[in-house]
Design a protein around this motif. Sequence first.
Motif, short mmCIF file in Angstrom:
data_model
loop_
_atom_site.label_atom_id
_atom_site.label_comp_id
_atom_site.label_asym_id
_atom_site.label_seq_id
_atom_site.Cartn_x
_atom_site.Cartn_y
_atom_site.Cartn_z
N MET A 1 -5.51 15.06 2.72
CA MET A 1 -6.79 15.40 3.28
C MET A 1 -7.74 14.21 3.23
N ALA A 2 -7.75 13.48 2.10
CA ALA A 2 -8.66 12.34 1.98
C ALA A 2 -8.01 11.24 1.15
N SER A 3 -8.37 10.03 1.48
CA SER A 3 -7.88 8.89 0.72
C SER A 3 -9.07 7.97 0.44
N LEU A 4 -8.85 6.99 -0.45
CA LEU A 4 -9.94 6.09 -0.78
C LEU A 4 -9.49 4.65 -0.79
N ASP A 5 -10.45 3.75 -0.74
CA ASP A 5 -10.22 2.32 -0.78
C ASP A 5 -10.17 1.91 -2.25
N GLU A 6 -9.03 1.44 -2.70
CA GLU A 6 -8.87 1.09 -4.11
C GLU A 6 -9.78 -0.04 -4.57
N SER A 7 -10.29 -0.81 -3.66
CA SER A 7 -11.21 -1.89 -4.06
C SER A 7 -12.60 -1.36 -4.39
N SER A 8 -12.82 -0.05 -4.17
CA SER A 8 -14.15 0.53 -4.40
C SER A 8 -14.34 1.05 -5.82
N TYR A 9 -13.35 0.91 -6.69
CA TYR A 9 -13.48 1.41 -8.05
C TYR A 9 -12.65 0.58 -9.02
N GLN A 10 -12.89 0.79 -10.31
CA GLN A 10 -12.09 0.15 -11.36
C GLN A 10 -11.24 1.22 -12.02
N GLY A 11 -10.06 0.86 -12.45
CA GLY A 11 -9.18 1.83 -13.10
C GLY A 11 -7.79 1.77 -12.52
N LYS A 12 -7.01 2.83 -12.78
CA LYS A 12 -5.62 2.87 -12.30
C LYS A 12 -5.57 2.77 -10.78
N ARG A 13 -4.55 2.11 -10.32
CA ARG A 13 -4.36 1.93 -8.88
C ARG A 13 -2.94 2.30 -8.49
N MET A 14 -2.80 2.73 -7.25
CA MET A 14 -1.48 3.05 -6.71
C MET A 14 -0.95 1.89 -5.88
N HIS A 15 -1.79 0.89 -5.63
CA HIS A 15 -1.42 -0.28 -4.84
C HIS A 15 -0.95 0.13 -3.44
N THR A 16 -1.79 0.92 -2.80
CA THR A 16 -1.52 1.38 -1.45
C THR A 16 -2.82 1.38 -0.66
N LYS A 17 -2.72 1.26 0.64
CA LYS A 17 -3.92 1.30 1.48
C LYS A 17 -4.46 2.72 1.64
N ARG A 18 -3.63 3.71 1.37
CA ARG A 18 -4.05 5.11 1.53
C ARG A 18 -3.87 5.85 0.21
N HIS A 19 -4.71 5.58 -0.75
CA HIS A 19 -4.67 6.21 -2.06
C HIS A 19 -5.20 7.65 -1.92
N PRO A 20 -4.33 8.65 -2.08
CA PRO A 20 -4.79 10.04 -1.90
C PRO A 20 -5.77 10.43 -3.00
N ILE A 21 -6.85 11.09 -2.62
CA ILE A 21 -7.85 11.55 -3.59
C ILE A 21 -8.07 13.06 -3.49
N THR A 22 -7.71 13.63 -2.36
CA THR A 22 -7.77 15.08 -2.17
C THR A 22 -6.55 15.49 -1.36
N TRP A 23 -5.84 16.49 -1.84
CA TRP A 23 -4.63 16.93 -1.14
C TRP A 23 -4.32 18.39 -1.47
N PHE A 24 -3.39 18.95 -0.69
CA PHE A 24 -2.94 20.32 -0.91
C PHE A 24 -1.49 20.43 -0.51
#
Length: 72
Positions: A1-24
């Motif tokens: 449903m939604a993904s985020l830009d990993e460069s916008s935060y600090q912490g664990k990363r998935m190392h992907t351009k489409r880091h899922p943040i909301t899903w079902f």
Amino acid sequence: MASLDESSYQGKRMHTKRHPITWFHNYDGGRVFYTGLGHTNESYTDVRFIKMIEGGILWAADLVQIKNPSKK
């Protein structure tokens, strides 16, 4: 449903351009809705966020159907 830009935060990363943040999805006969959003008080005054949470609850309770755009 939604993904985020990993460069916008600090912490664990998935190392992907489409880091899922909301899903079902369906799992083991049940329904799973997840969001990693909502860590600020302002989130809960945002109409878009509230609608997403309401929709996730209704879907998880099997009260509404949501078409998954990734499945054809």
